[in-house]
Design a protein around this motif. Structure first.
Motif, short mmCIF file in Angstrom:
data_model
loop_
_atom_site.label_atom_id
_atom_site.label_comp_id
_atom_site.label_asym_id
_atom_site.label_seq_id
_atom_site.Cartn_x
_atom_site.Cartn_y
_atom_site.Cartn_z
N GLN A 85 1.00 -1.51 -0.13
CA GLN A 85 0.15 -0.20 0.00
C GLN A 85 0.31 1.48 -0.14
O GLN A 85 1.94 1.42 0.34
CB GLN A 85 -0.60 0.09 1.23
N SER A 86 0.09 1.87 -0.91
CA SER A 86 1.40 3.80 -0.61
C SER A 86 1.03 3.80 0.44
O SER A 86 0.21 4.55 1.42
CB SER A 86 0.25 4.37 -1.62
N LEU A 87 2.35 4.93 1.35
CA LEU A 87 2.65 5.32 2.87
C LEU A 87 1.76 6.81 3.05
O LEU A 87 2.38 6.94 1.73
CB LEU A 87 4.12 4.81 3.76
N HIS A 88 1.64 7.00 3.66
CA HIS A 88 1.70 8.48 3.72
C HIS A 88 3.10 9.34 4.76
O HIS A 88 2.54 10.40 3.88
CB HIS A 88 0.27 8.64 4.66
N GLN A 89 3.91 8.77 4.47
CA GLN A 89 4.78 9.16 5.28
C GLN A 89 5.97 8.93 4.39
O GLN A 89 6.79 7.56 4.21
CB GLN A 89 5.21 9.58 6.63
N ALA A 90 7.02 10.02 3.72
CA ALA A 90 8.13 9.56 3.38
C ALA A 90 9.07 8.55 3.86
O ALA A 90 9.90 8.09 2.97
CB ALA A 90 8.93 11.13 3.18
N GLY A 91 9.53 8.89 5.59
CA GLY A 91 10.77 7.95 5.72
C GLY A 91 9.81 6.29 6.35
O GLY A 91 10.99 5.99 6.51
N ALA A 92 8.71 6.10 5.99
CA ALA A 92 8.27 5.46 6.79
C ALA A 92 8.36 3.93 5.28
O ALA A 92 8.26 4.39 3.95
CB ALA A 92 6.92 5.19 6.42
N HIS A 93 8.88 2.91 6.30
CA HIS A 93 8.69 1.77 5.36
C HIS A 93 7.53 0.57 5.69
O HIS A 93 7.18 -0.71 4.40
CB HIS A 93 9.67 0.43 5.44
#
Length: 100
Positions: free
Chosen positions: A62-70
């Motif tokens: 799923q596309s993540l909402h925060q840039a640094g998250a995995h």
């Protein structure tokens, strides 16, 4: 779920919580200007969600909402891991969790 080490990496929100002592989203002293138009006074470029390249969750893609998250928040909660670094935070073996 985010571990204590990664909590400092979380993004700040735009509006500061000036009425709370020790709020995480405060930007420092000075406060805000009266009758200020934020769209015109901002020196940084506006946030464009389509231009930013967000990563996908390693588990559910799923596309993540925060840039640094995995990992997305639902997968991180189900697995008991930190959403940013993947470190095990919680033992979920005795939990009864749904997959929805």
């Amino acid at each position: 779920m985010v571990c204590g080490k990664c909590e400092s990496k979380l993004a700040k929100i735009i509006t500061p919580d000036t009425w709370k002592d020790g709020a995480r989203s405060t930007t420092g002293g000075g406060g805000r200007k009266l009758n200020e138009n934020k769209a015109l006074s901002g020196k940084k470029a506006r946030y464009t969600p389509y231009a930013t390249n967000f990563h996908k969750c390693k588990v559910c893609k799923q596309s993540l909402h925060q840039a640094g998250a995995h990992y997305c928040q639902s997968c991180a909660y189900k697995l008991g891991i930190c959403a940013l670094c993947g470190k095990k935070i919680l033992d979920t073996s005795n939990y009864k969790q749904s997959s929805v």
